[in-house]
Write a protein that holds these residues in place. Structure first.
Motif, PDB file in Angstrom:
ATOM      1  N   GLU A 136       0.836  -1.197   0.000  1.00 17.92           N
ATOM      2  CA  GLU A 136       0.000   0.000   0.000  1.00 17.92           C
ATOM      3  C   GLU A 136       0.876   1.254   0.000  1.00 17.92           C
ATOM      4  O   GLU A 136       0.604   2.214  -0.727  1.00 17.92           O
ATOM      5  CB  GLU A 136      -0.950  -0.010   1.190  1.00 17.92           C
ATOM      6  CG  GLU A 136      -2.007  -1.091   1.082  1.00 17.92           C
ATOM      7  CD  GLU A 136      -3.020  -1.078   2.212  1.00 17.92           C
ATOM      8  OE1 GLU A 136      -3.007  -0.144   3.043  1.00 17.92           O
ATOM      9  OE2 GLU A 136      -3.847  -2.004   2.246  1.00 17.92           O
ATOM     10  N   ILE A 168      -7.856   0.671  -9.356  1.00 14.29           N
ATOM     11  CA  ILE A 168      -8.036   0.553  -7.911  1.00 14.29           C
ATOM     12  C   ILE A 168      -8.819   1.733  -7.370  1.00 14.29           C
ATOM     13  O   ILE A 168      -8.850   2.802  -7.979  1.00 14.29           O
ATOM     14  CB  ILE A 168      -6.687   0.430  -7.165  1.00 14.29           C
ATOM     15  CG1 ILE A 168      -5.799   1.651  -7.419  1.00 14.29           C
ATOM     16  CG2 ILE A 168      -5.962  -0.844  -7.520  1.00 14.29           C
ATOM     17  CD1 ILE A 168      -4.500   1.633  -6.626  1.00 14.29           C
ATOM     18  N   THR A 169      -9.444   1.513  -6.232  1.00 16.71           N
ATOM     19  CA  THR A 169     -10.197   2.561  -5.544  1.00 16.71           C
ATOM     20  C   THR A 169      -9.688   2.654  -4.112  1.00 16.71           C
ATOM     21  O   THR A 169      -8.928   1.794  -3.657  1.00 16.71           O
ATOM     22  CB  THR A 169     -11.702   2.248  -5.521  1.00 16.71           C
ATOM     23  OG1 THR A 169     -11.923   1.095  -4.691  1.00 16.71           O
ATOM     24  CG2 THR A 169     -12.247   1.998  -6.918  1.00 16.71           C
ATOM     25  N   GLU A 174     -11.226   1.943  -1.547  1.00 11.52           N
ATOM     26  CA  GLU A 174     -11.703   0.779  -0.811  1.00 11.52           C
ATOM     27  C   GLU A 174     -10.797  -0.441  -0.977  1.00 11.52           C
ATOM     28  O   GLU A 174     -10.896  -1.396  -0.217  1.00 11.52           O
ATOM     29  CB  GLU A 174     -13.131   0.418  -1.226  1.00 11.52           C
ATOM     30  CG  GLU A 174     -14.184   1.411  -0.764  1.00 11.52           C
ATOM     31  CD  GLU A 174     -14.172   2.706  -1.579  1.00 11.52           C
ATOM     32  OE1 GLU A 174     -13.856   2.680  -2.789  1.00 11.52           O
ATOM     33  OE2 GLU A 174     -14.446   3.762  -0.985  1.00 11.52           O
ATOM     34  N   ASP A 175      -9.907  -0.404  -1.938  1.00  8.32           N
ATOM     35  CA  ASP A 175      -8.967  -1.506  -2.137  1.00  8.32           C
ATOM     36  C   ASP A 175      -7.847  -1.505  -1.092  1.00  8.32           C
ATOM     37  O   ASP A 175      -7.141  -2.495  -0.959  1.00  8.32           O
ATOM     38  CB  ASP A 175      -8.357  -1.451  -3.538  1.00  8.32           C
ATOM     39  CG  ASP A 175      -9.378  -1.757  -4.615  1.00  8.32           C
ATOM     40  OD1 ASP A 175     -10.228  -2.630  -4.393  1.00  8.32           O
ATOM     41  OD2 ASP A 175      -9.318  -1.112  -5.678  1.00  8.32           O
ATOM     42  N   ARG A 179      -6.482   4.569   2.688  1.00  9.60           N
ATOM     43  CA  ARG A 179      -7.706   4.895   1.934  1.00  9.60           C
ATOM     44  C   ARG A 179      -7.889   6.406   1.845  1.00  9.60           C
ATOM     45  O   ARG A 179      -8.191   6.939   0.770  1.00  9.60           O
ATOM     46  CB  ARG A 179      -8.921   4.250   2.600  1.00  9.60           C
ATOM     47  CG  ARG A 179      -9.024   2.759   2.388  1.00  9.60           C
ATOM     48  CD  ARG A 179     -10.385   2.209   2.797  1.00  9.60           C
ATOM     49  NE  ARG A 179     -10.677   2.393   4.205  1.00  9.60           N
ATOM     50  CZ  ARG A 179     -10.387   1.512   5.165  1.00  9.60           C
ATOM     51  NH1 ARG A 179      -9.789   0.378   4.852  1.00  9.60           N
ATOM     52  NH2 ARG A 179     -10.699   1.758   6.415  1.00  9.60           N
TER      53      ARG A 179
END
Length: 91
Positions: free
Chosen positions: A20, A41-42, A44-45, A52
Motif C-alpha cells: 500500500e 483501484i479505488t 476501498e482496495d 484509503r
C-alpha cells in the motif's frame, strides 16, 4: 463443520502495508501513475484507513487538475479533516 465455518469468518483478509505504501509512493513520485491506476483501484482496495484517505485525497486532487505533491496533499488531508496521525510521519 460449524467450527470450520467460524474459523473462515474470523480469518483476516490478507494485506500488505508495504504494498500500500509503495502504491502511494508511486503516485506521489509519478503523476502519470495516477491516471494509470485510477481505473484499476479505488480507496476501498486499501486495507488501512489511513491509506484509503490518502489515496482518496490524491485522486481528488488529480481530478481537480491540481499537481499532487507532499505539501499539497498534506494541506488537502488537513482541510478534509483527516486525522493528523494518518500523515504526521510522512508518506
Amino acid at each position: 463443520m460449524k467450527d470450520m465455518d467460524e474459523n473462515l469468518i474470523r480469518r483476516e483478509i490478507p494485506f500488505s502495508p508495504d504494498a500500500e505504501n509503495a502504491v502511494i509512493g508511486a503516485l506521489l513520485y509519478n503523476r502519470n501513475a495516477i491516471s494509470d491506476v485510477s481505473d484499476l483501484i479505488t480507496a476501498e482496495d486499501f486495507y488501512q484507513s489511513a491509506h484509503r484517505a490518502i489515496f482518496d485525497a490524491i485522486l481528488k486532487l488529480y481530478n481537480e487538475g491540481v499537481a499532487v505533491d507532499l505539501l499539497v496533499l498534506t494541506e488537502r488531508l488537513k482541510a478534509d479533516g483527516v486525522p493528523e496521525t494518518y500523515y504526521e510521519k510522512g508518506f
